[in-house]
Design a protein around this motif. Structure first.
Motif, PDB file in Angstrom:
ATOM      1  N   GLY A 476       0.812  -1.218   0.000  1.00 52.40           N
ATOM      2  CA  GLY A 476       0.000   0.000   0.000  1.00 52.40           C
ATOM      3  C   GLY A 476       0.842   1.262   0.000  1.00 52.40           C
ATOM      4  O   GLY A 476       0.406   2.308   0.475  1.00 52.40           O
ATOM      5  N   ARG A 509      -6.466  -1.132  -5.204  1.00 50.78           N
ATOM      6  CA  ARG A 509      -5.955  -0.472  -4.006  1.00 50.78           C
ATOM      7  C   ARG A 509      -6.201   1.032  -4.055  1.00 50.78           C
ATOM      8  O   ARG A 509      -6.287   1.698  -3.018  1.00 50.78           O
ATOM      9  N   LYS A 511      -8.913   2.170  -5.140  1.00 50.79           N
ATOM     10  CA  LYS A 511     -10.373   2.227  -5.058  1.00 50.79           C
ATOM     11  C   LYS A 511     -11.032   2.523  -6.412  1.00 50.79           C
ATOM     12  O   LYS A 511     -12.145   3.029  -6.485  1.00 50.79           O
ATOM     13  N   HIS A 537      -7.985 -12.192  -6.394  1.00 47.92           N
ATOM     14  CA  HIS A 537      -8.091 -10.747  -6.650  1.00 47.92           C
ATOM     15  C   HIS A 537      -9.434 -10.411  -7.307  1.00 47.92           C
ATOM     16  O   HIS A 537     -10.068  -9.391  -6.969  1.00 47.92           O
ATOM     17  N   ASP A 540     -12.067 -10.304  -4.700  1.00 43.65           N
ATOM     18  CA  ASP A 540     -11.977  -9.083  -3.883  1.00 43.65           C
ATOM     19  C   ASP A 540     -12.621  -7.904  -4.590  1.00 43.65           C
ATOM     20  O   ASP A 540     -13.368  -7.114  -3.985  1.00 43.65           O
ATOM     21  N   LYS A 567      -5.846 -16.001   4.815  1.00 46.19           N
ATOM     22  CA  LYS A 567      -6.777 -14.899   4.577  1.00 46.19           C
ATOM     23  C   LYS A 567      -7.894 -15.332   3.624  1.00 46.19           C
ATOM     24  O   LYS A 567      -9.059 -14.972   3.800  1.00 46.19           O
ATOM     25  N   LYS A 571     -11.957 -15.396   4.200  1.00 47.00           N
ATOM     26  CA  LYS A 571     -12.928 -14.738   3.304  1.00 47.00           C
ATOM     27  C   LYS A 571     -14.069 -15.697   2.967  1.00 47.00           C
ATOM     28  O   LYS A 571     -15.247 -15.297   2.941  1.00 47.00           O
ATOM     29  N   TYR A 577     -14.966  -9.668   2.236  1.00 42.32           N
ATOM     30  CA  TYR A 577     -13.597  -9.260   1.917  1.00 42.32           C
ATOM     31  C   TYR A 577     -12.850  -8.909   3.194  1.00 42.32           C
ATOM     32  O   TYR A 577     -13.379  -8.246   4.076  1.00 42.32           O
ATOM     33  N   ASP A 579      -9.149  -7.259   4.331  1.00 41.39           N
ATOM     34  CA  ASP A 579      -7.971  -6.558   3.828  1.00 41.39           C
ATOM     35  C   ASP A 579      -6.703  -7.206   4.402  1.00 41.39           C
ATOM     36  O   ASP A 579      -6.650  -7.511   5.581  1.00 41.39           O
TER      37      ASP A 579
END
Length: 579
Positions: A476, A509, A511, A537, A540, A567, A571, A577, A579
């Motif tokens: 990020g 990422r 948005k 992905h 997500d 993770k 989910k 979702y 993060d």
């Protein structure tokens, strides 16, 4: 000083003389030399320094050896032995100017020493001072009148200088002193060619063939004369006659192959080459040269087939020659038969493991075929022999990185950088793999620095741009910059599913979910490129676009494809979702 030496000095722009002179007795009476009279202390010092210089030379301490010989000359400027030793050292260091000056002084002091004149001859040969070489060879032939080689060298020097009449006279002198020989006959034939007397030479060679029909080299030489005269057809006829006398003679077959190749009769060329290659006495280096000559024509299937078969004959005839297997490996590599090439390279190394390029080629194949454990084993063997080759560290480092031993990968790749390679392609791959390894080790600062270095070397490398951008997005960090790099990678390498997935994830990422969906779906269109990461992905992105049921389907599909992410499991279980 003898008259002969004095005449040479005049023709060589005069050797430099030192200021003082002394008389030195030899068996022929007093000889004028340069230098000074040494007292007992100086004589002992000179002797000690000289032998210390010889000792340092023997143990290859050449700098110290030279210093000792220079000190000898400071005490005794006319010490011809020190001049000779120092001149040899300078010559070995390619300092021909100083070497020439020193040895010219040495032959002035001691004109009877054959070794001094030989070194001067070597210097003139290396510096292509052929005019100065001739009088040196004259001196050598006077000092050692029984050594035929000096007389031949002088004649050949005349030929290089295009003094054909002088060369002819030199060969006459050789015949008077040493008698006739095949070498002398060939030399005189070369003179006839230089004089443009090809007709006389053709007549002479025809006569020799008639009188000595089993002497194959006369056929070959006559074919060369005919070829130079523009009569290729007759040259081929002569070689065919030679072939009837000695059907397996490799030189005849090679000469015929050259003619057929010039006429673009490639099938006939290949027939002759196969017979020549079957001769174990034909130099392997010549065979290697011929096989390599096919490489520029490898776009044609026949050329590849010819090279392949010739290489196969070569390894059969020379089973103990590493070169034969190495060249066969090169042929197979060019044909993209990597597994077979790999086997040939291994056979070459089993015979001789001291050839660096074979190791590099073998490791390149192992890495490209995904044989990373083998690349590690062979890479470490190669590094034990060639510890200063950055490419070997690179391929071994890739092996460690791909087997997830990132600490070892980073360590060995850093060692490669310490070598300061000037090969930018190798450096680029080193920094790129370092970036991947440091990222896996969560050493993000070092990872970013490595990727930056890689991009400095090649700003348009799509692989580096994609990986750097992807890892930034996972953290990020610098997402705007990551988007630019990812987009640039796609401009350079469009329709790359992995790069499309990266771009989609970065948009996610940021948005920009609708754009992200478009790019992830484009990535998934290539069925062969689909993988669990892309499926996850996609799930997500769909979830954050409100398509929760479809998102769950994609997560489940990712799991079915082998993803064991904690993770992802969460989910699926919580149907949302995370993060």
């Amino acid at each position: 000083m003898k008259k002969a030496a004095f005449l040479f000095i005049l023709t060589s722009c005069a050797f430099s003389l030192l200021a003082q002179k002394k008389n030195k007795e030899n068996k022929n009476g007093p000889v004028i030399v340069v230098g000074k009279v040494l007292n007992q202390r100086d004589s002992i010092q000179v002797k000690d320094l000289f032998f210390e210089g010889l000792h340092e030379k023997i143990v290859m301490n050449y700098v110290d050896a030279a210093l000792n010989f220079e000190k000898v000359l400071e005490v005794d400027p006319s010490n011809d032995a020190a001049m000779y030793e120092l001149a040899n050292l300078k010559f070995d260091q390619n300092n021909t100017t100083e070497a020439e000056s020193l040895i010219r002084n040495a032959v002035t002091v001691n004109p009877e020493n054959e070794w001094y004149w030989l070194l001067l001859a070597d210097i003139y040969k290396k510096t292509n001072k052929i005019a100065q070489l001739v009088p040196v060879l004259e001196e050598l032939s006077k000092i050692a009148p029984k050594k035929e080689a000096y007389f031949y060298d002088k004649a050949n020097a005349f030929l290089i200088l295009r003094k054909v009449d002088d060369a002819a006279s030199a060969y006459d002198e050789i015949e008077k002193k040493f008698g006739s020989s095949d070498e002398l006959i060939s030399a005189r034939q070369r003179i006839l060619m230089q004089q443009g007397k090809s007709g006389k030479l053709e007549e002479e060679l025809t006569g020799l063939i008639a009188s000595k029909p089993d002497e194959i080299r006369n056929y070959i030489y006559l074919s060369e004369v005919l070829t130079q005269s523009g009569n290729r057809e007759k040259a081929i006829e002569i070689l065919i006659k030679a072939k009837s006398v000695s059907s397996s003679n490799a030189m005849v077959r090679l000469a015929l192959a050259d003619h057929y190749r010039a006429l673009k009769q490639y099938e006939n060329t290949f027939i002759e080459l196969k017979v020549a290659f079957a001769d174990p006495n034909l130099d392997i280096d010549e065979k290697v040269r011929i096989v390599l000559s096919f490489f520029p024509m490898f776009t044609e299937m026949k050329a590849r087939a010819y090279a392949n078969e010739l290489a196969s004959i070569m390894v059969r005839v020379h089973p103990n020659e590493a070169k034969a297997f190495a060249v066969q490996g090169d042929v197979l590599f060019q044909e993209r038969k990597y597994e077979q090439a790999q086997e040939s390279y291994k056979k070459a190394l089993a015979i001789n493991d001291q050839v660096y390029l074979i190791w590099e080629q073998l490791l390149r194949i192992e890495v490209s075929r995904g044989e990373f454990q083998q690349a590690i084993l062979d890479g470490n063997k190669a590094l034990g022999i060639f510890p200063n080759q950055a490419a070997l560290y690179l391929y071994t480092g890739i092996g460690y990185a791909q087997t997830r031993n990132y600490e070892k990968a980073a360590s060995i790749l850093k060692s490669a950088l310490d070598l300061e390679s000037e090969d930018n392609d190798v450096l680029l791959q080193i920094y790129s793999t370092l970036g991947d390894s440091y990222n896996a080790l969560k050493k993000f600062k070092e990872s970013d620095q490595a990727y930056t270095k890689a991009l400095e070397l090649d700003p348009s490398n799509s692989y580096v741009l994609n990986n750097y951008a992807y890892y930034l997005s996972l953290r990020g960090e610098n997402l705007e910059e990551a988007e630019k790099m990812s987009k640039r990678s796609l401009e350079i390498d469009p329709d790359n599913a992995s790069s499309e997935d990266t771009y989609a994830w970065i948009l996610f990422r940021l948005k920009k979910y609708a754009d992200a969906k478009k790019w992830i779906e484009k990535s998934l269109q290539g069925k062969t490129s689909n993988n669990a990461t892309q499926q996850e992905h996609y799930g997500d992105i769909l979830y954050l676009l409100g398509e929760k049921e479809k998102a769950l389907e994609q997560w489940q599909s990712a799991k079915a494809q082998g993803s064991d992410s904690d993770k992802l499991e969460k989910k699926i279980n919580e149907k949302k979702y995370i993060d």
